[in-house]
Design a protein around this motif. Structure first.
Motif, PDB file in Angstrom:
ATOM      1  N   GLN A 385       0.846  -1.211   0.000  1.00  0.00           N
ATOM      2  CA  GLN A 385       0.000   0.000   0.000  1.00  0.00           C
ATOM      3  C   GLN A 385       0.875   1.252   0.000  1.00  0.00           C
ATOM      4  N   PRO A 386       0.360   2.318  -0.632  1.00  0.00           N
ATOM      5  CA  PRO A 386       1.126   3.585  -0.585  1.00  0.00           C
ATOM      6  C   PRO A 386       1.240   4.079   0.845  1.00  0.00           C
ATOM      7  N   LYS A 387       2.387   4.634   1.147  1.00  0.00           N
ATOM      8  CA  LYS A 387       2.634   5.093   2.507  1.00  0.00           C
ATOM      9  C   LYS A 387       1.814   6.340   2.804  1.00  0.00           C
ATOM     10  N   ASN A 388       1.202   6.322   3.957  1.00  0.00           N
ATOM     11  CA  ASN A 388       0.395   7.487   4.388  1.00  0.00           C
ATOM     12  C   ASN A 388       0.609   7.676   5.885  1.00  0.00           C
ATOM     13  N   ASP A 389       1.878   7.920   6.241  1.00  0.00           N
ATOM     14  CA  ASP A 389       2.249   7.978   7.658  1.00  0.00           C
ATOM     15  C   ASP A 389       1.651   9.214   8.339  1.00  0.00           C
ATOM     16  N   CYS A 390       1.395   9.042   9.621  1.00  0.00           N
ATOM     17  CA  CYS A 390       0.941  10.163  10.458  1.00  0.00           C
ATOM     18  C   CYS A 390       2.035  10.501  11.456  1.00  0.00           C
ATOM     19  N   ASN A 391       2.663  11.638  11.253  1.00  0.00           N
ATOM     20  CA  ASN A 391       3.776  12.050  12.121  1.00  0.00           C
ATOM     21  C   ASN A 391       3.401  13.298  12.930  1.00  0.00           C
ATOM     22  N   ILE A 392       2.187  13.303  13.367  1.00  0.00           N
ATOM     23  CA  ILE A 392       1.708  14.513  14.066  1.00  0.00           C
ATOM     24  C   ILE A 392       2.353  14.690  15.440  1.00  0.00           C
ATOM     25  N   GLY A 393       2.878  13.604  16.003  1.00  0.00           N
ATOM     26  CA  GLY A 393       3.526  13.717  17.296  1.00  0.00           C
ATOM     27  C   GLY A 393       2.520  13.765  18.440  1.00  0.00           C
ATOM     28  N   ASN A 394       2.966  14.324  19.518  1.00  0.00           N
ATOM     29  CA  ASN A 394       2.160  14.326  20.732  1.00  0.00           C
ATOM     30  C   ASN A 394       1.037  15.363  20.685  1.00  0.00           C
ATOM     31  N   LEU A 395      -0.143  14.951  21.120  1.00  0.00           N
ATOM     32  CA  LEU A 395      -1.263  15.874  21.278  1.00  0.00           C
ATOM     33  C   LEU A 395      -1.706  15.861  22.744  1.00  0.00           C
ATOM     34  N   PRO A 396      -2.246  16.966  23.257  1.00  0.00           N
ATOM     35  CA  PRO A 396      -2.506  17.071  24.698  1.00  0.00           C
ATOM     36  C   PRO A 396      -3.743  16.301  25.142  1.00  0.00           C
ATOM     37  N   SER A 397      -3.809  16.081  26.443  1.00  0.00           N
ATOM     38  CA  SER A 397      -5.025  15.611  27.109  1.00  0.00           C
ATOM     39  C   SER A 397      -5.701  16.818  27.752  1.00  0.00           C
ATOM     40  N   ILE A 398      -6.994  16.918  27.577  1.00  0.00           N
ATOM     41  CA  ILE A 398      -7.731  18.083  28.072  1.00  0.00           C
ATOM     42  C   ILE A 398      -8.454  17.705  29.364  1.00  0.00           C
ATOM     43  N   GLN A 399      -8.304  18.540  30.388  1.00  0.00           N
ATOM     44  CA  GLN A 399      -8.937  18.300  31.685  1.00  0.00           C
ATOM     45  C   GLN A 399     -10.189  19.169  31.846  1.00  0.00           C
ATOM     46  N   PHE A 400     -11.233  18.571  32.413  1.00  0.00           N
ATOM     47  CA  PHE A 400     -12.479  19.284  32.704  1.00  0.00           C
ATOM     48  C   PHE A 400     -12.752  19.254  34.208  1.00  0.00           C
ATOM     49  N   SER A 401     -13.496  20.257  34.670  1.00  0.00           N
ATOM     50  CA  SER A 401     -13.945  20.264  36.063  1.00  0.00           C
ATOM     51  C   SER A 401     -15.042  19.224  36.235  1.00  0.00           C
ATOM     52  N   ASN A 402     -15.266  18.816  37.486  1.00  0.00           N
ATOM     53  CA  ASN A 402     -16.310  17.832  37.775  1.00  0.00           C
ATOM     54  C   ASN A 402     -17.662  18.310  37.278  1.00  0.00           C
ATOM     55  N   ASN A 403     -18.396  17.398  36.620  1.00  0.00           N
ATOM     56  CA  ASN A 403     -19.762  17.670  36.145  1.00  0.00           C
ATOM     57  C   ASN A 403     -19.842  18.879  35.224  1.00  0.00           C
ATOM     58  N   SER A 404     -18.787  19.143  34.461  1.00  0.00           N
ATOM     59  CA  SER A 404     -18.773  20.287  33.555  1.00  0.00           C
ATOM     60  C   SER A 404     -18.172  19.901  32.222  1.00  0.00           C
ATOM     61  N   ALA A 405     -18.759  20.426  31.139  1.00  0.00           N
ATOM     62  CA  ALA A 405     -18.201  20.232  29.800  1.00  0.00           C
ATOM     63  C   ALA A 405     -17.681  21.554  29.250  1.00  0.00           C
ATOM     64  N   ARG A 406     -17.422  22.502  30.139  1.00  0.00           N
ATOM     65  CA  ARG A 406     -16.953  23.822  29.704  1.00  0.00           C
ATOM     66  C   ARG A 406     -15.434  23.837  29.625  1.00  0.00           C
ATOM     67  N   LEU A 407     -14.906  24.360  28.528  1.00  0.00           N
ATOM     68  CA  LEU A 407     -13.455  24.437  28.337  1.00  0.00           C
ATOM     69  C   LEU A 407     -12.897  25.600  29.138  1.00  0.00           C
ATOM     70  N   SER A 408     -11.871  25.320  29.972  1.00  0.00           N
ATOM     71  CA  SER A 408     -11.199  26.382  30.703  1.00  0.00           C
ATOM     72  C   SER A 408     -10.281  27.160  29.766  1.00  0.00           C
ATOM     73  N   ARG A 409      -9.749  28.287  30.245  1.00  0.00           N
ATOM     74  CA  ARG A 409      -8.807  29.070  29.424  1.00  0.00           C
ATOM     75  C   ARG A 409      -7.549  28.264  29.109  1.00  0.00           C
ATOM     76  N   ASP A 410      -7.058  27.498  30.105  1.00  0.00           N
ATOM     77  CA  ASP A 410      -5.865  26.671  29.852  1.00  0.00           C
ATOM     78  C   ASP A 410      -6.167  25.628  28.786  1.00  0.00           C
ATOM     79  N   ALA A 411      -7.385  25.038  28.864  1.00  0.00           N
ATOM     80  CA  ALA A 411      -7.749  24.029  27.871  1.00  0.00           C
ATOM     81  C   ALA A 411      -7.829  24.638  26.475  1.00  0.00           C
TER      82      ALA A 411
END
Length: 504
Positions: A385-411
């Motif tokens: 198969q033709p090569k289609n490598d993904c070299n995106i590297g590291n991506l972050p983990s996002i933290q949420f407050s308890n019982n909330s789906a709101r993105l913080s400023r750091d997130a």
């Protein structure tokens, strides 16, 4: 006396109106103008104002402010040897602010005062007519404050100079009323403190006078205020004792005038502020501290020495190798918990029964016979198969407050950095994984958090929606959403599992 009662009644009505108005809230233009407005700055202050607008000068230029025209009327007395009856006095003034505290007021004052005769003591009744031209320096005591906006009252002290012209008429039983001649040699010391005597028959004595007093004004509107003032005027040189037409001892007579004042602000409100004593000079400072609009703030710098997407202040492993996947605290991930981080682990999901592992994270279990065949088959398929490598590297983990789906400023900051990597690697898709499988509510919250992350990256950062794989309800840390580069396919949208449990 009727006139005085009417004046007191009028004052009470106007003060009542003031009290009602004083309960209104202050406006957003407590400076009397917008801080950036140039219309109220005089030409002499434009250079300073321009420097202030460009953050080259910390102090704003003093604006033009209105003049105050005042009218006052009230009881007048002369404190001297002869008992004074209630007289009447009035003044017309024009006041201009020098600063928020000091102002100058020029004006004319007229007084008509009377004395009560005491024949047993040799004291005759008198009538004193006085005219004064004066200039006062006024100090407002409560313009500046750190605990409120603009003042609703103006408490002030005054001191100044008057040029006084006075004419005294005393009661003479034998000949009737006649004028008292200030320069008449029959009255020794009468020339003491006189500038001169004007006129021959109806003579007027001219004096230098010194003023002192205090007062308070109540703001009725941006254009008018009501005041009460007590003012004393003394002859500049002591020893003149003939304002009441009678000399006893070496006393010095002086004037007293108590007035109710109605003051009006004059000037175009589009080009001038209210008089400066009605404006708190601290308003701009406190407004900027509360909600900066002009303050030059330094850019926010969040260093991330190892480039893992977790800023140094929160990074518990600040020297993670480039590209190594990390958790929300910046520590290298170890998915199978074998003690070998994923970036060095050649067997990321080693079964527990195969522990312990070697330095490469490979367990002790022997490789099944079929595995080599499968590996060879996969290698051949990959080569075909033709090569289609993904070299995106590291991506972050996002933290949420308890019982909330709101993105913080750091997130949001972490996602903004991740968006740049995603856009720069068009061959990669991103699997967005949310955790929480313990209950319906947990699964719904997991879905909402994954949806919030994808929605932010699409709508705010411009990443194409078809770049994402939507995954939720997995086993893991419930408050975390992981982003992982991949070349596999999957759905980019998934229906909400339990819409009735959605937050908000």
């Amino acid at each position: 006396m009727k006139t005085m009662r009417y004046l007191i009644l009028l004052m009470a009505m106007l003060v009542g109106q003031y009290c009602l108005q004083a309960q209104t809230t202050t406006t957003t233009t407590e400076l009397g103008r917008e801080w950036s407005d140039t219309a109220k700055i005089p030409a002499s202050g434009m250079a300073q104002h321009t420097e202030f607008l460009n953050n080259q000068q910390p102090y704003p230029a003093k604006p033009r402010n209105m003049w105050e025209l005042g009218i006052g009327v009230g009881p007048a007395f002369i404190f001297g040897d002869v008992a004074s009856k209630i007289g009447v006095g009035g003044n017309l003034t024009l006041r201009k602010a020098i600063s928020h505290v000091f102002s100058l007021r020029a004006g004319y004052t007229g007084m008509l005062t009377y004395g009560e005769a005491k024949p047993s003591l040799g004291m005759r009744g008198y009538t004193n007519r006085s005219h004064m031209l004066g200039l006062d320096l006024i100090a407002s005591l409560n313009a500046a404050s750190g605990y409120r906006g603009n003042p609703k009252t103006d408490w002030y002290l005054l001191a100044g100079y008057n040029l006084i012209g006075t004419q005294v008429e005393y009661d003479d039983v034998a000949s009737g009323s006649r004028l008292f001649y200030p320069g008449n040699p029959a009255y020794p010391y009468s020339n003491n403190a006189l500038i001169t005597t004007v006129g021959k028959g109806d003579s007027w004595g001219l004096f230098h006078g010194l003023n002192a007093g205090l007062g308070v004004a109540f703001k009725l509107s941006p254009r008018a205020n009501l005041g009460i003032e007590q003012k004393f005027t003394f002859i500049a040189r002591g020893g003149y004792d003939y304002l009441d037409g009678y000399r006893a001892g070496n006393n010095s007579d002086f004037y007293s005038l108590s007035t109710v004042r109605l003051n009006f602000n004059l000037g175009n409100s589009t080009r001038r502020t209210e008089p400066l004593w009605w404006i708190n000079p601290n308003n701009y400072v406190y407004s900027e501290i509360n909600s900066p609009r002009h303050m030059k703030l330094p850019p926010v710098v969040l260093p991330d020495a190892d480039g893992d997407g977790v800023t140094d202040q929160f990074d518990l492993e600040p020297n993670t190798p480039a590209g190594a996947p990390v958790d929300a605290h910046g520590r290298a991930k170890d998915t199978d918990g074998d003690g070998v981080p994923d970036y060095r682990d050649k067997e990321i999901l080693t079964p527990l029964k195969c522990f312990p592992v070697n330095n490469d994270g490979v367990g002790t279990c022997p490789e099944p016979a079929c595995c080599k065949e499968i590996k060879d088959m996969m290698a051949n398929m990959a080569a075909a198969q033709p090569k289609n490598d993904c070299n995106i590297g590291n991506l972050p983990s996002i933290q949420f407050s308890n019982n909330s789906a709101r993105l913080s400023r750091d997130a949001q900051s972490m996602l903004a950095s991740a968006a740049a990597k995603i856009i720069a690697n068009p061959n990669c898709k991103v699997k967005v994984t949310g955790y929480g499988a313990s209950s319906k509510a947990a699964q719904q919250m997991s879905w909402e958090r994954v949806n919030a992350v994808i929605k932010y990256l699409v709508e705010k950062q411009g990443v194409a929606e078809n770049r994402f794989i939507f995954s939720y309800g997995q086993d893991g840390t419930s408050n975390t959403v992981d982003l992982q580069g991949t070349t596999e396919d999957g759905p980019n949208t998934v229906p909400s599992p339990y819409p009735n449990l959605r937050k908000g």
